[in-house]
Motif scaffolding. Structure first.
Motif, PDB file in Angstrom:
ATOM      1  N   ASP A   1     -30.418   4.216  -9.048  1.00  0.00           N
ATOM      2  CA  ASP A   1     -31.260   3.332  -9.843  1.00  0.00           C
ATOM      3  C   ASP A   1     -32.716   3.374  -9.398  1.00  0.00           C
ATOM      4  N   ARG A   2     -32.938   3.541  -8.087  1.00  0.00           N
ATOM      5  CA  ARG A   2     -34.313   3.549  -7.604  1.00  0.00           C
ATOM      6  C   ARG A   2     -35.077   4.771  -8.082  1.00  0.00           C
ATOM      7  N   CYS A   3     -34.353   5.756  -8.585  1.00  0.00           N
ATOM      8  CA  CYS A   3     -35.002   6.986  -9.048  1.00  0.00           C
ATOM      9  C   CYS A   3     -35.165   7.008 -10.562  1.00  0.00           C
ATOM     10  N   ARG A   4     -34.672   5.982 -11.257  1.00  0.00           N
ATOM     11  CA  ARG A   4     -34.706   6.023 -12.717  1.00  0.00           C
ATOM     12  C   ARG A   4     -36.135   6.141 -13.245  1.00  0.00           C
ATOM     13  N   GLU A   5     -37.066   5.370 -12.642  1.00  0.00           N
ATOM     14  CA  GLU A   5     -38.430   5.421 -13.138  1.00  0.00           C
ATOM     15  C   GLU A   5     -39.041   6.798 -12.918  1.00  0.00           C
ATOM     16  N   SER A   6     -38.741   7.411 -11.771  1.00  0.00           N
ATOM     17  CA  SER A   6     -39.262   8.746 -11.513  1.00  0.00           C
ATOM     18  C   SER A   6     -38.712   9.750 -12.509  1.00  0.00           C
ATOM     19  N   ALA A   7     -37.486   9.488 -12.995  1.00  0.00           N
ATOM     20  CA  ALA A   7     -36.871  10.417 -13.935  1.00  0.00           C
ATOM     21  C   ALA A   7     -37.597  10.442 -15.265  1.00  0.00           C
TER      22      ALA A   7
ATOM     23  N   HIS B   1     -36.010  20.522 -23.227  1.00  0.00           N
ATOM     24  CA  HIS B   1     -35.637  19.629 -24.318  1.00  0.00           C
ATOM     25  C   HIS B   1     -34.723  18.465 -23.935  1.00  0.00           C
ATOM     26  N   CYS B   2     -34.113  18.492 -22.750  1.00  0.00           N
ATOM     27  CA  CYS B   2     -33.044  17.523 -22.476  1.00  0.00           C
ATOM     28  C   CYS B   2     -33.248  16.649 -21.247  1.00  0.00           C
ATOM     29  N   VAL B   3     -33.886  17.197 -20.216  1.00  0.00           N
ATOM     30  CA  VAL B   3     -33.913  16.535 -18.913  1.00  0.00           C
ATOM     31  C   VAL B   3     -34.609  15.180 -18.953  1.00  0.00           C
TER      32      VAL B   3
ATOM     33  N   ARG C   1     -41.300  18.902 -15.945  1.00  0.00           N
ATOM     34  CA  ARG C   1     -41.664  19.906 -14.953  1.00  0.00           C
ATOM     35  C   ARG C   1     -42.111  19.260 -13.645  1.00  0.00           C
ATOM     36  N   ILE C   2     -42.822  18.116 -13.729  1.00  0.00           N
ATOM     37  CA  ILE C   2     -43.269  17.435 -12.516  1.00  0.00           C
ATOM     38  C   ILE C   2     -42.072  16.934 -11.733  1.00  0.00           C
ATOM     39  N   LEU C   3     -41.104  16.295 -12.440  1.00  0.00           N
ATOM     40  CA  LEU C   3     -39.921  15.766 -11.773  1.00  0.00           C
ATOM     41  C   LEU C   3     -39.138  16.871 -11.093  1.00  0.00           C
ATOM     42  N   ILE C   4     -38.914  17.962 -11.801  1.00  0.00           N
ATOM     43  CA  ILE C   4     -38.126  19.054 -11.242  1.00  0.00           C
ATOM     44  C   ILE C   4     -38.824  19.658 -10.032  1.00  0.00           C
ATOM     45  N   CYS C   5     -40.156  19.778 -10.093  1.00  0.00           N
ATOM     46  CA  CYS C   5     -40.894  20.319  -8.954  1.00  0.00           C
ATOM     47  C   CYS C   5     -40.762  19.408  -7.740  1.00  0.00           C
TER      48      CYS C   5
ATOM     49  N   ASP D   1     -28.695  16.067 -14.373  1.00  0.00           N
ATOM     50  CA  ASP D   1     -27.302  15.829 -14.015  1.00  0.00           C
ATOM     51  C   ASP D   1     -26.497  15.231 -15.158  1.00  0.00           C
ATOM     52  N   GLY D   2     -27.122  15.072 -16.321  1.00  0.00           N
ATOM     53  CA  GLY D   2     -26.418  14.520 -17.472  1.00  0.00           C
ATOM     54  C   GLY D   2     -26.328  13.016 -17.484  1.00  0.00           C
TER      55      GLY D   2
END
Length: 233
Positions: free
Chosen positions: A26-32, A62-64, A37-41, A70-71
């Motif tokens: 949950d603490r990462c939801r906002e970062s998601a 298109h999806c992340v 591209r920024i998140l994945i990096c 992780d879906g």
């Protein structure tokens, strides 16, 4: 195992001998919600993270942002996709693309995506193994939903929604807000029932439909492990 990334906690889940997937707490939801591209990096800097090369470019693009790598859906009203049946996902994506199924997301599935790319998205999320988070549900609604499930839903959504037949999706541990929103679309007529769904939901009130949503949301995505009986010596 967990690591801090840009102030967010990321928990890793092993998904096989050569594959790892991550579950964002949950603490990462906002970062998601950061641009893909920024998140994945950021996450790729963490040891053990499945780097961008492990995620198909079409999924990254298109999806992340809404469904996570992780879906696990990171946006309100969006469904979890991890472990969903590939055939169902492919069919749903085509319906979104052709405008045959309502969606509140502009250009949800671009017309430029071909059958191969849609299949790649479906196969990717179907194979992802991540634990869906527990949700806050109403015990009273879950109890009512369980009764309706046994009488109306069991034929197509067996094992408390962990199995599916006749073109139906897996339902166990799906996001509650998504399930409730879809029942409202069904009731309003904006999302059409298939013949089997028409029969299953005929005569149910809004409260009863919402109870079914609470029931499915309360289930575990994977069947609980049953410990074998100890042998007598």
């Amino acid at each position: 195992m967990g690591n801090m990334v840009n102030g967010a906690f990321v928990q890793f889940v092993q998904g096989g001998a050569d594959t790892c997937h991550y579950a964002v707490t949950d603490r990462c939801r906002e970062s998601a919600m950061l641009p893909n591209r920024i998140l994945i990096c950021l996450l790729s800097l963490v040891p053990g993270f499945c780097c961008a090369e492990d995620i198909p470019p079409v999924v990254q693009e298109h999806c992340v942002r809404c469904h996570g790598a992780d879906g696990l859906a990171t946006a309100p009203g969006m469904p979890h996709l991890n472990g969903q049946l590939a055939a169902y996902l492919s069919d749903a994506l085509v319906k979104f693309q052709k405008g045959r199924q309502p969606t509140g997301v502009l250009n949800h599935v671009p017309a430029s995506l071909g059958a191969a790319e849609i299949g790649q998205i479906a196969e990717y999320y179907a194979a992802v193994k991540a634990e869906r988070p527990k949700q806050e549900v109403s015990p009273d609604k879950v109890a009512l939903g369980a009764e309706i499930y046994r009488n109306r839903c069991l034929d197509c959504h067996d094992d408390n929604g962990r199995e599916a037949d006749k073109g139906a999706p897996l339902m166990a541990a799906q996001k509650l807000d998504y399930l409730v929103a879809q029942t409202r679309l069904f009731v309003s007529g904006r999302r059409k029932f298939g013949f089997l769904q028409d029969e299953a939901f005929k005569g149910l009130s809004n409260d009863e439909l919402e109870a079914v949503a609470h029931y499915f949301a309360a289930q575990e995505q994977l069947a609980p492990k049953v410990q074998g009986k100890k042998k007598r010596r």
